[in-house]
Write an enzyme that holds these catalytic residues in place. Structure first.
Site, PDB file in Angstrom:
ATOM      1  CD  GLU A 294      -2.647  -1.737   2.165  1.00 46.71           C
ATOM      2  OE1 GLU A 294      -2.475  -1.224   3.281  1.00 46.71           O
ATOM      3  OE2 GLU A 294      -3.242  -2.823   1.998  1.00 46.71           O
TER       4      GLU A 294
ATOM      5  CD  GLU B 256       1.847  -8.356   3.488  1.00 47.49           C
ATOM      6  OE1 GLU B 256       1.137  -8.808   4.390  1.00 47.49           O
ATOM      7  OE2 GLU B 256       1.898  -7.157   3.206  1.00 47.49           O
TER       8      GLU B 256
HETATM    9  P1  PGA Z   1      -4.922  -8.782   4.935  1.00 48.38           P
HETATM   10  O1  PGA Z   1      -3.687  -7.751   4.817  1.00 48.38           O
HETATM   11  O2  PGA Z   1      -4.558  -9.774   5.984  1.00 48.38           O
HETATM   12  O3  PGA Z   1      -6.085  -7.917   5.326  1.00 48.38           O
HETATM   13  O4  PGA Z   1      -5.079  -9.416   3.589  1.00 48.38           O
HETATM   14  C1  PGA Z   1      -2.366  -8.197   4.920  1.00 48.38           C
HETATM   15  C2  PGA Z   1      -1.409  -7.033   4.838  1.00 48.38           C
HETATM   16  O5  PGA Z   1      -1.632  -6.132   4.029  1.00 48.38           O
HETATM   17  O6  PGA Z   1      -0.411  -7.009   5.583  1.00 48.38           O
END
Ligand code: PGA
Length: 250
Positions: free
Chosen positions: A99, A167
């Site tokens: 993000e 991730e």
């Molecule tokens: P999530 O997010 O577990 O809501 O998929 C993981 C993260 O962005 O660290």
């Protein structure tokens, strides 16, 4: 040879949480004492780091930040230095979350500088990497992850100062997860890169999986080879759910 990596289950609260959320932390503080086989961490928004760290002080619950600026101080309105997180009681900071990479345009070089800032402040850097859906469909997953590792990890990483979080961008907040075979492939690849670059220290570095980890899939995902814990978003906001994930290591 069995490795001695101690699992880490870290919660990334993202932009969620108010002072009233302290109830959840108090419950985790109580529960953390009984978790013998893993480390438990919460990374709340910056406004809550000091309060949560104070509540967790005499406990095993660790508190981390979600991001830091590369510089220790200066004219950077709205930013937070690693030193400030350390001063508030954090012991780690997430850097390079997708993000941040997407919404704040952070590239690998920036993430690398942030990881160095974490170390300067004696924080563990939790460096995130992961492919987009387009990358995966194009068969570029390992290329992308390899490039992110090469560019985002500074020299001098050790098992104590670095945690890597894999991730897949398409798995974050979507309820979708990679297959166990895919997780094993990417985590094995990351492990090899860490050993190739950092030598034996790479064997001890924890590699977390992140992206839609829930109590219902935690055991399956988190007990795979080279998966040393989880970075959890949505399911970390409620103590019960988060502890349900940590139970994968019970
Ligand atoms: P999530 O997010 O577990 O809501 O998929 C993981 C993260 O962005 O660290």
């Amino acid at each position: 040879m069995p490795t001695a990596r101690r699992p880490l289950v870290a919660g990334n609260w993202k932009m969620n949480g108010l002072k009233s959320s302290a109830d959840e932390i108090d419950r985790l503080v109580t529960a953390a004492g009984g978790l013998k086989r893993l480390d438990l961490m919460v990374c709340p928004p910056a406004t809550l780091v000091a309060d949560f760290a104070e509540r967790a002080r005499a406990s095993k619950l660790l508190i981390g930040g979600q991001d830091c600026h590369p510089e220790p101080a200066g004219a950077f309105t709205g930013d937070i230095a690693a030193e400030m997180l350390a001063d508030a009681g954090a012991s780690a900071v997430i850097v390079g979350h997708s993000e941040r990479r997407t919404y704040h345009g952070e590239d690998d070089a920036t993430v690398r500088r942030k990881a160095l800032a974490a170390w300067r402040a004696r924080l563990t850097a939790i460096v995130c990497v992961g492919e987009t859906e387009a990358d995966r469909e194009a068969g570029r997953t390992l290329d992308v992850v390899g490039r992110q590792l090469a560019g985002s990890l500074p020299d001098g990483a050790t098992a104590a100062n670095l945690v890597v979080a894999y991730e897949p961008v398409w798995a974050i907040g979507t309820g979708r997860t990679p297959t166990p075979a895919d997780v094993i492939e990417v985590h094995g690849f990351i492990r090899n890169r860490l050993i190739g670059r950092f030598g034996p220290a790479g064997e001890g570095m924890r590699v977390l999986y992140g992206g839609s980890v829930k109590p219902g899939n935690a055991r399956e995902l988190l007990t795979l080879a080279n998966v040393d814990g989880a970075l959890v978003g949505g399911a970390s906001l409620k103590a019960d759910e988060f502890l349900g994930i940590a139970a994968a290591y019970a």
